[in-house]
Motif scaffolding. Structure first.
Motif, PDB file in Angstrom:
ATOM      1  N   ASN A 102     -19.934  77.363 -24.571  1.00  0.00           N
ATOM      2  CA  ASN A 102     -19.812  75.914 -24.765  1.00  0.00           C
ATOM      3  C   ASN A 102     -21.090  75.326 -25.352  1.00  0.00           C
ATOM      4  OD1 ASN A 102     -17.132  74.991 -23.400  1.00  0.00           O
ATOM      5  ND2 ASN A 102     -18.038  76.413 -21.926  1.00  0.00           N
ATOM      6  N   PRO A 103     -21.420  75.657 -26.588  1.00  0.00           N
ATOM      7  CA  PRO A 103     -22.657  75.133 -27.173  1.00  0.00           C
ATOM      8  C   PRO A 103     -22.637  73.615 -27.294  1.00  0.00           C
ATOM      9  CG  PRO A 103     -21.259  76.135 -28.856  1.00  0.00           C
ATOM     10  CD  PRO A 103     -20.647  76.484 -27.533  1.00  0.00           C
ATOM     11  N   ASN A 104     -23.723  73.002 -26.806  1.00  0.00           N
ATOM     12  CA  ASN A 104     -23.911  71.551 -26.898  1.00  0.00           C
ATOM     13  C   ASN A 104     -22.836  70.749 -26.174  1.00  0.00           C
ATOM     14  OD1 ASN A 104     -26.244  71.894 -28.364  1.00  0.00           O
ATOM     15  ND2 ASN A 104     -25.645  70.526 -30.028  1.00  0.00           N
ATOM     16  N   ARG A 105     -22.120  71.361 -25.237  1.00  0.00           N
ATOM     17  CA  ARG A 105     -21.135  70.606 -24.463  1.00  0.00           C
ATOM     18  C   ARG A 105     -21.800  70.048 -23.201  1.00  0.00           C
ATOM     19  NH1 ARG A 105     -15.472  70.205 -23.893  1.00  0.00           N
ATOM     20  NH2 ARG A 105     -15.136  71.862 -25.416  1.00  0.00           N
ATOM     21  N   VAL A 106     -21.664  68.753 -22.998  1.00  0.00           N
ATOM     22  CA  VAL A 106     -22.273  68.086 -21.856  1.00  0.00           C
ATOM     23  C   VAL A 106     -21.753  68.685 -20.553  1.00  0.00           C
ATOM     24  CG1 VAL A 106     -22.567  65.883 -20.652  1.00  0.00           C
ATOM     25  CG2 VAL A 106     -22.538  65.954 -23.160  1.00  0.00           C
ATOM     26  N   ASP A 229     -14.846  66.207 -21.992  1.00  0.00           N
ATOM     27  CA  ASP A 229     -13.389  66.292 -22.062  1.00  0.00           C
ATOM     28  C   ASP A 229     -12.874  66.570 -23.471  1.00  0.00           C
ATOM     29  OD1 ASP A 229     -14.199  63.895 -23.098  1.00  0.00           O
ATOM     30  OD2 ASP A 229     -12.614  62.699 -22.162  1.00  0.00           O
ATOM     31  N   SER A 230     -13.770  66.884 -24.408  1.00  0.00           N
ATOM     32  CA  SER A 230     -13.352  67.101 -25.791  1.00  0.00           C
ATOM     33  C   SER A 230     -12.555  68.389 -25.931  1.00  0.00           C
ATOM     34  CB  SER A 230     -14.584  67.152 -26.695  1.00  0.00           C
ATOM     35  OG  SER A 230     -14.210  67.337 -28.038  1.00  0.00           O
ATOM     36  N   LYS A 231     -11.544  68.357 -26.789  1.00  0.00           N
ATOM     37  CA  LYS A 231     -10.706  69.527 -27.058  1.00  0.00           C
ATOM     38  C   LYS A 231     -10.962  69.995 -28.493  1.00  0.00           C
ATOM     39  CE  LYS A 231      -8.657  69.070 -23.052  1.00  0.00           C
ATOM     40  NZ  LYS A 231      -8.908  70.043 -21.955  1.00  0.00           N
ATOM     41  N   PHE A 235     -13.333  77.946 -33.490  1.00  0.00           N
ATOM     42  CA  PHE A 235     -14.043  77.946 -34.763  1.00  0.00           C
ATOM     43  C   PHE A 235     -14.795  76.631 -34.981  1.00  0.00           C
ATOM     44  CE2 PHE A 235     -14.429  77.280 -39.338  1.00  0.00           C
ATOM     45  CZ  PHE A 235     -14.974  78.485 -39.746  1.00  0.00           C
ATOM     46  N   SER A 236     -14.118  75.522 -34.803  1.00  0.00           N
ATOM     47  CA  SER A 236     -14.749  74.217 -35.022  1.00  0.00           C
ATOM     48  C   SER A 236     -15.895  73.985 -34.042  1.00  0.00           C
ATOM     49  CB  SER A 236     -13.712  73.099 -34.885  1.00  0.00           C
ATOM     50  OG  SER A 236     -12.701  73.231 -35.858  1.00  0.00           O
ATOM     51  N   PHE A 324     -30.226  54.488 -30.521  1.00  0.00           N
ATOM     52  CA  PHE A 324     -29.563  55.801 -30.538  1.00  0.00           C
ATOM     53  C   PHE A 324     -28.202  55.743 -29.874  1.00  0.00           C
ATOM     54  CE2 PHE A 324     -29.499  60.278 -30.951  1.00  0.00           C
ATOM     55  CZ  PHE A 324     -28.824  60.751 -29.839  1.00  0.00           C
ATOM     56  N   LEU A 325     -28.064  54.892 -28.858  1.00  0.00           N
ATOM     57  CA  LEU A 325     -26.788  54.791 -28.152  1.00  0.00           C
ATOM     58  C   LEU A 325     -25.690  54.290 -29.076  1.00  0.00           C
ATOM     59  CD1 LEU A 325     -27.957  53.240 -24.743  1.00  0.00           C
ATOM     60  CD2 LEU A 325     -27.360  55.609 -25.225  1.00  0.00           C
ATOM     61  N   ASN A 326     -26.079  53.486 -30.036  1.00  0.00           N
ATOM     62  CA  ASN A 326     -25.090  52.955 -30.965  1.00  0.00           C
ATOM     63  C   ASN A 326     -24.865  53.863 -32.170  1.00  0.00           C
ATOM     64  OD1 ASN A 326     -24.801  50.592 -29.415  1.00  0.00           O
ATOM     65  ND2 ASN A 326     -26.634  49.714 -30.370  1.00  0.00           N
ATOM     66  N   GLU A 327     -25.916  54.612 -32.561  1.00  0.00           N
ATOM     67  CA  GLU A 327     -25.837  55.394 -33.790  1.00  0.00           C
ATOM     68  C   GLU A 327     -25.351  56.805 -33.576  1.00  0.00           C
ATOM     69  OE1 GLU A 327     -29.627  55.309 -35.639  1.00  0.00           O
ATOM     70  OE2 GLU A 327     -29.709  53.129 -35.770  1.00  0.00           O
ATOM     71  N   TYR A 328     -25.639  57.357 -32.389  1.00  0.00           N
ATOM     72  CA  TYR A 328     -25.330  58.770 -32.215  1.00  0.00           C
ATOM     73  C   TYR A 328     -23.856  58.977 -31.840  1.00  0.00           C
ATOM     74  CZ  TYR A 328     -25.944  63.627 -31.032  1.00  0.00           C
ATOM     75  OH  TYR A 328     -25.866  65.004 -31.015  1.00  0.00           O
ATOM     76  N   ARG A 329     -23.206  59.846 -32.574  1.00  0.00           N
ATOM     77  CA  ARG A 329     -21.776  60.089 -32.379  1.00  0.00           C
ATOM     78  C   ARG A 329     -21.548  61.432 -31.714  1.00  0.00           C
ATOM     79  NH1 ARG A 329     -18.155  62.987 -35.155  1.00  0.00           N
ATOM     80  NH2 ARG A 329     -19.683  63.391 -36.813  1.00  0.00           N
ATOM     81  N   ARG A 330     -20.697  61.439 -30.701  1.00  0.00           N
ATOM     82  CA  ARG A 330     -20.339  62.690 -30.040  1.00  0.00           C
ATOM     83  C   ARG A 330     -18.953  63.128 -30.473  1.00  0.00           C
ATOM     84  NH1 ARG A 330     -22.344  62.240 -23.729  1.00  0.00           N
ATOM     85  NH2 ARG A 330     -24.563  62.046 -24.173  1.00  0.00           N
ATOM     86  N   LEU A 331     -18.745  64.437 -30.455  1.00  0.00           N
ATOM     87  CA  LEU A 331     -17.436  64.976 -30.820  1.00  0.00           C
ATOM     88  C   LEU A 331     -16.426  64.730 -29.714  1.00  0.00           C
ATOM     89  CD1 LEU A 331     -18.586  68.387 -32.314  1.00  0.00           C
ATOM     90  CD2 LEU A 331     -17.783  66.396 -33.570  1.00  0.00           C
TER      91      LEU A 331
END
Length: 331
Positions: A102-106, A229-231, A235-236, A324-331
């Motif tokens: 789980n790379p970079n998964r919170v 909770d991202s699915k 590969f992606s 950063f809270l407004n600019e940073y996007r999470r998958l």
């Protein structure tokens, strides 16, 4: 994978790498004896830190079943190489396996868990005391702090082995590390005067920590963070959170194959010599499927890491006004 040959073991390649490292260790030992009470010994200490990092790269590859044909043999090799580098294989294997899944998964990737450095804005905002002071400037402090990473890696491994949780081969690893830490420092302090021996040890640890951290930092830091909770398909998930470092053969030598991080995450048991060829196939597939493929120069990747950590660190200064809270996007 269209070319199954890319997964074929290449023991000759790793034998050459191991031989080069062994020659380097021998040269350091000879120089340590011949130079005696000379500040040129600090150059030897720096070279030793580089060799220990290259040894850790080989341990990483053995742990991924890249070197030998059988899993248990790779495990034993990784254990031996890890002990030479002063690291616990069982601690690293548990941590690294969770990262690959789980790379970079919170909440799932231990590599983004808060330590001295905060990799998530919520961790930065929750920091207090000295850590809050460091976090607010962590981008600029990141590389200086890496000089302490060698000590940190030694400490974390020993803490794991001395914990109460079940640890496979606990006593074998403890004996191996005890032998390693007895031989290396004893030789240095027997040959060199106390002050020079302390400086030698400090330089070796600083180079080891800086080199290790600078090799792993470009891989995922500053790439998208995946929500709990991202699915995402395999590969992606692996491609979107990984960054390659351009440069070809010299980057591969310098980073022990970690410059092909995208391919390494997709094919973790692929030996180092196959990664460059796999890159072409993966890039073509990403173009066909519309999945972004990230690659940057080493210096550019360091700039991205510093900027990312500085933006996260803004939350430690004022958690209510963090752009950063407004600019940073999470998958």
């Amino acid at each position: 994978m269209r070319d199954a040959g890319l997964l074929r073991r290449t023991p000759w390649f790793y034998a050459l790498v191991a031989a080069a490292i062994a020659i380097g260790y021998a040269a350091c030992g000879i120089a340590l004896v011949l130079l005696g009470d000379s500040w040129l010994q600090l150059l030897v200490a720096g070279v030793l830190g580089i060799l220990l990092t290259q040894t850790a790269f080989l341990a990483h590859e053995a742990a991924h079943r890249q070197i030998l044909g059988r899993g248990p043999a790779n495990d034993r090799l990784a254990q031996v190489l890890g002990a030479i580098a002063g690291m616990s294989y069982s601690w690293w294997d548990s941590k690294h396996s969770r990262h690959h899944a789980n790379p970079n998964r919170v909440g799932r990737d231990p590599d983004i868990d808060v330590d001295t450095i905060s990799f998530l804005e919520e961790d930065a905002a929750a920091s207090t005391g000295l850590r809050r002071l460091v976090t607010g400037r962590q981008g600029w402090l990141f590389f200086p702090l890496l000089t302490l990473e060698g000590v940190n890696l030694h400490f974390l491994g020993l803490r794991h082995l001395l914990s109460r949780e079940p640890v496979k081969d606990r006593w074998i690893e403890l004996a191996s590390l005890a032998t390693r830490f007895a031989i290396f420092p004893t030789a240095v302090f027997l040959i060199l005067p106390l002050g020079l021996a302390l400086a030698f040890t400090g330089v070796q640890l600083a180079v080891f920590g800086l080199y290790m951290g600078a090799s792993f930092a470009p891989n995922h830091k500053g790439m998208p963070v995946v929500r709990r909770d991202s699915k995402l398909d395999f590969f992606s998930k692996q491609v979107l959170t990984s960054r390659n470092v351009s440069g070809g053969w010299w980057a591969t030598v310098l980073m022990g194959g970690l410059n092909y991080q995208v391919e390494h995450h997709l094919f973790p048991s692929m030996p180092r010599p196959g990664l460059a060829k796999a890159r072409k196939i993966v890039m073509a597939h990403c173009r066909a499927t519309g999945v972004p493929y990230t690659e940057a120069t080493l210096l550019r990747s360091y700039g991205i890491v510093i900027a990312y950590l500085n933006e996260v660190g803004l939350a430690a200064r004022d958690p209510f006004e963090c752009p950063f809270l407004n600019e940073y996007r999470r998958l």
